[in-house]
Design an enzyme around this catalytic site. Structure first.
Site, mmCIF file in Angstrom:
data_model
loop_
_atom_site.group_PDB
_atom_site.id
_atom_site.type_symbol
_atom_site.label_atom_id
_atom_site.label_comp_id
_atom_site.label_asym_id
_atom_site.label_seq_id
_atom_site.Cartn_x
_atom_site.Cartn_y
_atom_site.Cartn_z
ATOM 1 N N LEU A 65 -37.770 1.433 -28.434
ATOM 2 C CA LEU A 65 -37.535 0.449 -27.364
ATOM 3 C C LEU A 65 -37.314 1.202 -26.049
ATOM 4 O O LEU A 65 -37.175 2.425 -26.051
ATOM 5 C CB LEU A 65 -36.324 -0.407 -27.703
ATOM 6 N N PRO A 66 -37.258 0.499 -24.923
ATOM 7 C CA PRO A 66 -37.084 1.218 -23.654
ATOM 8 C C PRO A 66 -35.812 2.060 -23.601
ATOM 9 O O PRO A 66 -35.848 3.224 -23.208
ATOM 10 C CB PRO A 66 -37.068 0.096 -22.608
ATOM 11 N N LYS A 171 -34.808 15.624 -24.624
ATOM 12 C CA LYS A 171 -35.859 14.757 -24.074
ATOM 13 C C LYS A 171 -35.587 14.466 -22.600
ATOM 14 O O LYS A 171 -36.491 14.530 -21.758
ATOM 15 C CB LYS A 171 -35.933 13.448 -24.871
HETATM 16 P P1 NDP Z 1 -43.135 -0.342 -23.250
HETATM 17 O O1 NDP Z 1 -42.502 -0.850 -22.021
HETATM 18 O O2 NDP Z 1 -44.616 -0.209 -23.302
HETATM 19 O O3 NDP Z 1 -42.715 -1.238 -24.519
HETATM 20 C C1 NDP Z 1 -41.387 -1.565 -24.745
HETATM 21 C C2 NDP Z 1 -41.251 -2.227 -26.094
HETATM 22 O O4 NDP Z 1 -39.877 -2.564 -26.298
HETATM 23 C C3 NDP Z 1 -42.016 -3.524 -26.218
HETATM 24 O O5 NDP Z 1 -42.380 -3.687 -27.561
HETATM 25 C C4 NDP Z 1 -40.974 -4.567 -25.810
HETATM 26 O O6 NDP Z 1 -41.202 -5.848 -26.384
HETATM 27 C C5 NDP Z 1 -39.747 -3.977 -26.435
HETATM 28 N N1 NDP Z 1 -38.508 -4.384 -25.780
HETATM 29 C C6 NDP Z 1 -38.182 -4.244 -24.474
HETATM 30 N N2 NDP Z 1 -36.918 -4.637 -24.261
HETATM 31 C C7 NDP Z 1 -36.438 -5.075 -25.450
HETATM 32 C C8 NDP Z 1 -35.201 -5.600 -25.880
HETATM 33 N N3 NDP Z 1 -34.172 -5.771 -25.028
HETATM 34 N N4 NDP Z 1 -35.057 -5.943 -27.186
HETATM 35 C C9 NDP Z 1 -36.084 -5.786 -28.064
HETATM 36 N N5 NDP Z 1 -37.279 -5.285 -27.713
HETATM 37 C C10 NDP Z 1 -37.447 -4.911 -26.420
HETATM 38 O O7 NDP Z 1 -42.434 1.059 -23.557
HETATM 39 P P2 NDP Z 1 -43.062 2.349 -24.260
HETATM 40 O O8 NDP Z 1 -43.605 1.975 -25.580
HETATM 41 O O9 NDP Z 1 -43.921 3.089 -23.302
HETATM 42 O O10 NDP Z 1 -41.727 3.243 -24.432
HETATM 43 C C11 NDP Z 1 -40.798 3.021 -25.479
HETATM 44 C C12 NDP Z 1 -39.839 4.222 -25.484
HETATM 45 O O11 NDP Z 1 -40.592 5.412 -25.736
HETATM 46 C C13 NDP Z 1 -39.125 4.440 -24.145
HETATM 47 O O12 NDP Z 1 -37.830 4.935 -24.361
HETATM 48 C C14 NDP Z 1 -39.990 5.503 -23.472
HETATM 49 O O13 NDP Z 1 -39.258 6.230 -22.507
HETATM 50 C C15 NDP Z 1 -40.414 6.331 -24.668
HETATM 51 N N6 NDP Z 1 -41.656 7.097 -24.520
HETATM 52 C C16 NDP Z 1 -42.814 6.506 -24.028
HETATM 53 C C17 NDP Z 1 -43.963 7.265 -23.892
HETATM 54 C C18 NDP Z 1 -45.244 6.700 -23.343
HETATM 55 O O14 NDP Z 1 -46.149 7.493 -23.066
HETATM 56 N N7 NDP Z 1 -45.401 5.386 -23.171
HETATM 57 C C19 NDP Z 1 -43.985 8.701 -24.251
HETATM 58 C C20 NDP Z 1 -42.749 9.167 -24.829
HETATM 59 C C21 NDP Z 1 -41.638 8.398 -24.916
HETATM 60 P P3 NDP Z 1 -42.148 -6.948 -25.676
HETATM 61 O O15 NDP Z 1 -43.499 -6.735 -26.268
HETATM 62 O O16 NDP Z 1 -41.512 -8.229 -26.042
HETATM 63 O O17 NDP Z 1 -42.097 -6.675 -24.180
#
Ligand code: NDP
Length: 296
Positions: A65-66, A171
């Protein structure tokens, strides 16, 4: 066979979960259910309606998650993880989280005899698709050993970093350096092109010299010079990581005059460019303000 649940199918969670599904029976949950259903159309898995239902039969739970606060927020309530999770399960949080909140999550799960490790990743969605992520693990050695086979579905370099929170710490340190390199390059490359140096030739020289970084060697050639600008990682998430690093530095009672400026600049860019902006959009903003294009 071991059953796995994956919660959080965002930009990086989706390809990670797809790799897990190739090796283990998988149940997924996503806040926006349609995204989980779309994922299940292309991947062999079950879709659960709630976090509790997703983890009920799982031996291993993965989250992405974020923020750590979002993960903590999934634990409680009738539909929450704690309402469904089995005693003795393993909970691996791949969020780029913060050490203090990860320790709180670990303590809450320990009440149910659930082992925890913070396992943030590096390598982006393309790395996840190829099973090439780097995974930084904070947890006890025996938890690391239990976690490894699941982390290996999407990870190549899987490294124990210390106790719970240590994965988050390394990280965040990586990310504040990444932000520094991006912001420094956005100004330097713009100046280089404005000074009349062709972008590709100038970058080739930088990358054969001492000013190079992963951003100059990989991200700029692949995504900026080509004009591709894929949207793979939100600037808002990088800014979140920068804040985690600065909080860590503050707790250690250390000075960080340069990184303080990076954090200030990162927060200003996030507010100007918005929550959906990509982490390389600051380069685009810099070139637009200078009236140049870094292409070639
Ligand atoms: P996204 O913003 O693309 O996706 C976030 C996900 O979390 C979605 O599935 C969203 O659901 C869900 N979500 C958001 N808020 C909540 C909440 N309050 N409760 C439950 N579900 C929630 O993020 P990323 O996939 O890019 O990143 C996820 C994590 O990985 C972060 O910590 C990021 O820093 C890390 N990361 C990301 C990388 C990247 O290249 N993208 C690389 C390395 C690490 P919904 O579909 O409903 O919006």
């Amino acid at each position: 066979m071991t059953a796995v649940a994956f919660l959080g199918l965002g930009a990086i969670g989706r390809p990670m979960a797809a790799r897990v599904a190739e090796r283990y029976p998988l149940t997924v949950w996503n806040r926006t259910r349609e995204r989980a259903e779309a994922f299940a159309r292309s991947t062999s898995c079950q879709v659960a309606a709630t976090p509790a239902a997703a983890v009920r039969d799982a031996d291993v739970v993965l989250t992405c998650l974020p923020t750590s606060a979002d993960v903590l927020g999934l634990l409680d309530g009738p539909d929450g993880v704690l309402a469904g999770i089995r005693r003795g399960a393993l909970f691996l949080d791949c969020t780029s989280g913060d050490p203090a909140t990860s320790r709180r999550i670990a303590a809450r799960l320990a009440e149910r005899e659930v082992a925890f490790a913070d396992c943030p990743v590096s390598g982006g969605p393309p790395g996840a698709e190829q099973g090439g992520l780097t995974v930084m693990v904070g947890g006890e050695p025996e938890v690391f050993d239990r976690a490894r086979p699941y982390l290996e579905t999407f990870g190549k370099l899987i490294v124990p970093m210390g106790p719970v929170g240590a994965g988050d710490a390394i990280k965040a340190i990586n990310q504040v350096l990444l932000a520094t390199h991006i912001l420094a390059l956005s100004e330097a490359l713009t100046a280089m092109v404005k000074a009349g140096v062709p972008a590709r030739a100038g970058l080739e020289v930088l990358n054969a010299s001492s000013g190079r970084s992963f951003v100059s060697e990989s991200l700029v050639p692949d995504r900026v010079l080509t004009g591709a600008w894929p949207r793979l990682f939100r600037l808002a998430l990088l800014d979140k990581d920068v804040r985690i690093a600065l909080e860590l530095i503050r707790q250690l009672d250390l000075e960080s005059p340069l990184l303080d400026v990076v954090a200030e600049h990162s927060a200003a860019l996030r507010s100007e460019l918005g929550e959906a902006a990509d982490y390389l959009d600051p380069i685009r903003r810099s070139e637009q303000r200078a009236g140049v294009e870094i292409r070639g």
